[in-house]
Design an enzyme around this catalytic site. Structure first.
Site, PDB file in Angstrom:
ATOM      1  N   PRO A  57      -3.202  53.986 -19.556  1.00  0.00           N
ATOM      2  CA  PRO A  57      -4.563  54.495 -19.443  1.00  0.00           C
ATOM      3  C   PRO A  57      -5.168  54.273 -18.065  1.00  0.00           C
ATOM      4  CG  PRO A  57      -4.511  52.482 -20.743  1.00  0.00           C
ATOM      5  CD  PRO A  57      -3.105  52.835 -20.446  1.00  0.00           C
ATOM      6  N   GLU A  58      -5.679  55.319 -17.484  1.00  0.00           N
ATOM      7  CA  GLU A  58      -6.485  55.207 -16.271  1.00  0.00           C
ATOM      8  C   GLU A  58      -7.862  55.758 -16.617  1.00  0.00           C
ATOM      9  OE1 GLU A  58      -4.867  55.847 -12.502  1.00  0.00           O
ATOM     10  OE2 GLU A  58      -2.791  55.620 -13.124  1.00  0.00           O
TER      11      GLU A  58
ATOM     12  N   LYS B  78     -12.107  51.476 -15.296  1.00  0.00           N
ATOM     13  CA  LYS B  78     -11.265  51.355 -16.484  1.00  0.00           C
ATOM     14  C   LYS B  78     -11.817  50.355 -17.478  1.00  0.00           C
ATOM     15  CE  LYS B  78      -7.496  52.102 -13.349  1.00  0.00           C
ATOM     16  NZ  LYS B  78      -6.428  51.390 -12.646  1.00  0.00           N
TER      17      LYS B  78
ATOM     18  N   HIS C 244       2.028  45.777 -32.617  1.00  0.00           N
ATOM     19  CA  HIS C 244       1.394  44.962 -31.583  1.00  0.00           C
ATOM     20  C   HIS C 244      -0.112  44.845 -31.777  1.00  0.00           C
ATOM     21  CE1 HIS C 244       5.219  44.854 -29.550  1.00  0.00           C
ATOM     22  NE2 HIS C 244       5.284  46.167 -29.563  1.00  0.00           N
TER      23      HIS C 244
ATOM     24  N   ARG D 196       1.969  44.882 -24.155  1.00  0.00           N
ATOM     25  CA  ARG D 196       2.222  43.942 -23.063  1.00  0.00           C
ATOM     26  C   ARG D 196       1.101  42.941 -22.826  1.00  0.00           C
ATOM     27  NH1 ARG D 196       4.622  47.975 -18.486  1.00  0.00           N
ATOM     28  NH2 ARG D 196       5.228  49.535 -19.977  1.00  0.00           N
TER      29      ARG D 196
ATOM     30  N   ARG E 153     -12.972  48.226   6.740  1.00  0.00           N
ATOM     31  CA  ARG E 153     -11.846  47.469   6.214  1.00  0.00           C
ATOM     32  C   ARG E 153     -10.668  47.473   7.176  1.00  0.00           C
ATOM     33  NH1 ARG E 153     -11.815  45.615   0.721  1.00  0.00           N
ATOM     34  NH2 ARG E 153     -14.010  45.374   0.300  1.00  0.00           N
TER      35      ARG E 153
ATOM     36  N   ARG F 296       5.412  47.605  -6.873  1.00  0.00           N
ATOM     37  CA  ARG F 296       5.516  48.819  -7.665  1.00  0.00           C
ATOM     38  C   ARG F 296       6.071  49.910  -6.763  1.00  0.00           C
ATOM     39  NH1 ARG F 296      -0.580  47.953  -8.883  1.00  0.00           N
ATOM     40  NH2 ARG F 296       0.426  45.948  -9.099  1.00  0.00           N
TER      41      ARG F 296
END
Length: 289
Positions: free
Chosen positions: A2-3, A61, A96, A117, A160, A270
DNA sequence: CGGCGATCCTGAGCGC
DNA sequence: TGCGCTCAGGATCGCC
């Protein structure tokens, strides 16, 4: 996983199926699912029981449901595998299932937090004066929020000393963007993920922001169609993966713009997917990226 | 204090 | 067939 768009679909589902209901029995089946509730699961249950759910809210989120007089909220984050399901009480427990929230009414459905998870979780927090759970006060507005400040975002990028993909995933700058949406928006903007944010011109950052909004709205249009179906099921599953993605997961496949083989590079434990032709690495930085 | 790497978790998928 | 390794990933913590 999910985003923002998927979380928004869940928020709408919550609003439809649990807003206005009063909490009855609450069961915590896995302590990790309430680890952000620092006072522990017993306190979590006590704070929730007897409370009435208000209008479901979202930032990035994060999801939350104000309790009673809006002084506190039930806050949720789906992590990477979390789901909030509204199920008939007699539905067999999911493998779960982590948290069960029953209601003090006769509707016969309950709210379930299911998470393989356990990166996600639920917790109860005091609200700030803005009505935001206090633990997410540092989370920036998301790009679909009408109050998102585009000019301030650009200024922050210029200040930044970091790279553009890191900035997209930085919750204090912009919320709701995950690895998939970041790669998709960068591809659309023809920007390499390692591009220093300080080198972005105002038109380029505006273009990037526009593409972030476009991919999210496209996913929302897809996912938003499924929640309203016949089943009483608030589910974060997205139709987005049925769509053709332009960057994410497309290693060795031809770029949808120029045909060059797409690449995958390890990035922050990732992956980043990009077109080596359309998205040139910055000269000042890692030359072989 | 800004930036950044390590870390949490479990099941799918894959190579041998 | 089955074992073991890799990968997926958001947010938080701790270190420099």
């Amino acid at each position: 996983m999910p985003e923002l768009p998927e979380v928004e679909v869940v928020r709408r589902g919550l609003d439809r199926w649990v807003t206005g209901r009063t909490v009855g029995e609450v069961e915590v089946l896995h302590p990790r699912a309430v680890r952000r509730h620092l006072a522990g699961s017993t306190d979590f249950v006590a704070r929730l029981s007897g409370s009435r759910f208000g209008t479901a809210m979202r930032r990035g989120k994060y999801l939350w449901v104000p309790l009673d007089d809006d002084a506190s909220s039930l806050l949720g984050h789906l992590g990477m595998s979390g789901q909030l399901l509204v199920q008939p009480q007699d539905t067999p427990d999911e493998k779960h299932l982590r948290i069960r929230i029953r209601f003090d009414d006769a509707l016969g459905t309950e709210l379930r937090f299911v998470d393989q998870r356990t990166f996600g979780g639920l917790s109860v927090h005091e609200n700030t004066l803005d009505g935001l759970p206090d633990t997410i006060a540092h989370i920036a507005r998301d790009p679909l929020d009408p109050a998102f400040d585009d000019a301030a975002f650009h200024s922050a990028l210029r200040l930044r000393r970091t790279t553009v993909k890191r900035a997209l995933l930085d919750q204090s700058l912009i919320s709701g963007v995950g690895n998939i949406y970041a790669d998709e928006a960068l591809w659309r903007t023809r920007l390499h993920y390692d591009r220093p944010t300080a080198t972005l011109t105002r038109p380029k950052s505006a273009e990037l922001l526009g593409h972030v909004r476009d991919v999210m709205n496209a996913a929302l249009a897809q996912g938003g169609t499924s929640f309203d179906s016949l089943y009483v099921n608030v589910n974060g599953e997205s139709g987005y993966f049925d769509r053709s993605l332009d960057a994410y997961g497309r290693e060795d496949e031809p770029c949808h713009r120029c045909g060059t083989a797409m690449r995958r590079r390890p990035w922050m434990n990732r992956s980043s997917y990009y077109c080596p032709s359309c998205q040139r690495p910055p000269r000042t930085n890692t030359p072989r990226a």
